[in-house]
Design an enzyme around this catalytic site. Structure first.
Site, mmCIF file in Angstrom:
data_model
loop_
_atom_site.group_PDB
_atom_site.id
_atom_site.type_symbol
_atom_site.label_atom_id
_atom_site.label_comp_id
_atom_site.label_asym_id
_atom_site.label_seq_id
_atom_site.Cartn_x
_atom_site.Cartn_y
_atom_site.Cartn_z
ATOM 1 N N ASP A 163 -34.366 60.322 5.399
ATOM 2 C CA ASP A 163 -33.647 59.172 5.525
ATOM 3 C C ASP A 163 -32.783 58.455 4.952
ATOM 4 O O ASP A 163 -32.060 59.602 3.804
ATOM 5 C CB ASP A 163 -35.626 58.798 4.580
ATOM 6 C CG ASP A 163 -34.953 57.262 3.743
ATOM 7 O OD1 ASP A 163 -36.149 55.994 4.465
ATOM 8 O OD2 ASP A 163 -33.869 56.148 3.359
ATOM 9 N N ASP A 202 -33.722 54.047 10.213
ATOM 10 C CA ASP A 202 -32.706 55.294 8.733
ATOM 11 C C ASP A 202 -33.791 56.280 8.705
ATOM 12 O O ASP A 202 -33.368 56.971 7.171
ATOM 13 C CB ASP A 202 -32.252 54.377 8.055
ATOM 14 C CG ASP A 202 -33.300 54.332 6.649
ATOM 15 O OD1 ASP A 202 -34.786 54.177 6.644
ATOM 16 O OD2 ASP A 202 -33.201 54.710 5.688
ATOM 17 N N GLU A 203 -34.827 56.141 9.701
ATOM 18 C CA GLU A 203 -35.768 57.373 8.835
ATOM 19 C C GLU A 203 -36.558 57.848 10.127
ATOM 20 O O GLU A 203 -36.655 57.355 11.044
ATOM 21 C CB GLU A 203 -36.771 56.879 7.727
ATOM 22 C CG GLU A 203 -37.724 56.108 7.868
ATOM 23 C CD GLU A 203 -38.755 55.274 6.284
ATOM 24 O OE1 GLU A 203 -39.164 56.200 6.234
ATOM 25 O OE2 GLU A 203 -38.088 54.868 6.001
HETATM 26 N N1 DCP Z 1 -33.893 47.206 5.009
HETATM 27 C C1 DCP Z 1 -34.061 45.674 4.773
HETATM 28 N N2 DCP Z 1 -35.503 45.417 3.903
HETATM 29 C C2 DCP Z 1 -35.967 45.975 3.299
HETATM 30 C C3 DCP Z 1 -36.062 47.693 3.429
HETATM 31 C C4 DCP Z 1 -35.379 47.984 3.784
HETATM 32 O O1 DCP Z 1 -33.788 44.991 5.607
HETATM 33 N N3 DCP Z 1 -36.920 45.170 2.528
HETATM 34 C C5 DCP Z 1 -33.784 47.530 5.750
HETATM 35 C C6 DCP Z 1 -32.324 48.098 4.634
HETATM 36 C C7 DCP Z 1 -31.957 49.473 4.452
HETATM 37 C C8 DCP Z 1 -32.534 50.254 5.857
HETATM 38 O O2 DCP Z 1 -33.589 48.873 5.726
HETATM 39 O O3 DCP Z 1 -30.780 49.975 3.773
HETATM 40 C C9 DCP Z 1 -33.564 51.153 5.321
HETATM 41 O O4 DCP Z 1 -34.400 50.889 3.744
HETATM 42 P P1 DCP Z 1 -35.115 51.951 3.061
HETATM 43 O O5 DCP Z 1 -36.279 51.312 2.249
HETATM 44 O O6 DCP Z 1 -34.599 52.739 3.495
HETATM 45 O O7 DCP Z 1 -33.467 52.026 1.629
HETATM 46 P P2 DCP Z 1 -32.046 51.984 1.792
HETATM 47 O O8 DCP Z 1 -31.758 52.746 3.153
HETATM 48 O O9 DCP Z 1 -30.734 50.992 2.082
HETATM 49 O O10 DCP Z 1 -32.510 53.123 0.093
HETATM 50 P P3 DCP Z 1 -33.367 54.613 0.256
HETATM 51 O O11 DCP Z 1 -32.011 55.545 -0.202
HETATM 52 O O12 DCP Z 1 -34.001 53.988 -1.136
HETATM 53 O O13 DCP Z 1 -33.529 54.869 1.604
HETATM 54 MG MG MG Z 2 -33.187 54.570 3.420
HETATM 55 MG MG MG Z 3 -36.847 54.119 4.810
#
Ligand code: DCP
Ligand code: MG
Ligand code: MG
Length: 355
Positions: free
Chosen positions: A8, A103-104
């Protein structure tokens, strides 16, 4: 025995923005809608998280916590492009890649494991390749099941690599909060807390019967996950699937409030079903049947996967609104989510109000 990786991106949208604009590096960056338009934080850089900023938080709150935060608008096409590139790196390691969102993904690397190349080493290679080729970091969990791999990837973010050796799953999970388990949301967690079950270890210590009495069919499944047991295979193609829920009204209605409420309830059911299956889709379908049995559907595709019931409900409501007319009576409403396909060649720009 399987060897599964869950990978991720760290602060995905925010990291891509920092990559593309060096001025943003090292700074508290938030990606999402403007505070004036009641936007929410989609992604927060780790610098921003130090101020308590989190995903899904109102942008207004984010700026209260960190007035010097820098806000950037989402660029879904760009994230889609990065996503395609990372998935293609993953596919160099194994054909068994199951994307969960942009992203994962899960990777089943069982067939690549040799005594010289244990699963943890494959995880390290994966991280290194992503860093070299994309200049971005991922966190990776290495385990014998999807559930444990996913929890492991999250535990040491950012740039983490957490290896759970075969046989140590239960020990690894024991100290963690029960909410980390798939399917344990705030409500279930509160019910568990009332029974003094706070950690995954607390849950694992209960009998199957104890779990069944309190949580029905879901109980024993939850317990197995707590014990680190999860037999679900990495599934490569989920493109044909759709998850939906529908209800025939006891009485035909043209009452907007009743219809919106129903859409909310159905969205919650769909969100729970998606959650259980670890699916996220980008297309929402609204099915409507009129009093005269005319049946039709409306659908919309948004730029990013719909995760929460609120997001699904918002999209479905946007589809419902133009269909409401005084004197137009509805007898059935259905809400569904599809579009679990792998990252498409072109990410469609969101065209729903509020997205
Ligand atoms: N996303 C979004 N709204 C949310 C959660 C996520 O639009 N409530 C989008 C933006 C994030 C992407 O999906 O960048 C990936 O979600 P992740 O939960 O993997 O979060 P991040 O990659 O941003 O952070 P982390 O480092 O915790 O994985
Ligand atoms: Mg992420
Ligand atoms: Mg994610």
């Amino acid at each position: 025995m399987r060897h599964i990786l869950h990978a991720d991106f760290d602060a995905f949208y925010a990291s891509v923005e920092q990559l593309d604009n060096p001025n943003l590096r090292g700074k508290p960056v938030v990606v999402g809608g403007s505070p004036e338009a009641r936007g929410v934080v989609a992604s927060a850089s780790y610098e921003a998280r130090r101020f308590g900023i989190r995903s899904a938080m109102p942008m207004r709150t984010a700026f209260q916590r960190c007035p010097q935060a820098i806000r950037v608008r989402s660029r879904f096409d760009r994230y889609g492009e990065v996503s395609r590139r990372v998935m293609s790196i993953f596919r160099d390691f194994t054909t068994l890649v199951e994307p969960l969102s942009l992203d994962e993904a899960y990777l089943d690397v069982t067939d690549s494991v040799t005594p010289e190349r244990p699963p943890g080493r494959i995880g390290r290679e994966l991280k290194a390749r992503v860093k070299v080729e994309l200049k971005l970091t991922i966190s990776v969990g290495v385990a014998t099941s999807k559930s444990v791999a996913k929890i492991a990837s999250d535990i040491d973010k950012p740039d983490g690599l957490t290896i759970v050796p075969p046989g140590s799953e239960r020990e690894f999970l024991a100290p963690l909060a029960v909410e980390k388990l798939w399917g344990v949301g705030p409500k279930t967690a509160a019910r568990l807390a009332a029974e003094a079950v706070h950690t995954i270890g607390d849950l694992a210590a209960q009998s199957e019967e104890w779990c069944r009495v309190r949580f029905g069919k879901m109980g024993p499944e939850m317990r197995l996950l707590a014990l680190g047991r999860d037999d679900r295979a990495v599934v490569v193609d989920r493109s044909r699937k759709s998850v939906s829920a529908e209800t025939t009204l006891s009485e035909d209605t043209d009452d907007p409030e009743a219809l919106f409420e129903l859409v909310n309830r159905l969205s919650q059911r769909v969100a729970r079903a998606l959650d259980r299956r670890e699916l996220q889709g980008r297309t929402v379908k609204l099915k409507l049947r009129l009093a005269d049995f005319t049946t039709f559907t409306r659908q919309a595709t948004v730029g990013e996967p719909l995760g929460s019931s609120d997001e699904i409900a918002m999209a479905a409501t946007t589809l419902l609104r133009p269909e409401l007319e005084p004197g137009r009576f509805f007898r059935l409403v259905g809400v569904g989510v599809t579009g679990f396909e792998e990252i498409p060649d072109e990410v469609i720009q969101p065209r729903l109000a509020g997205f």
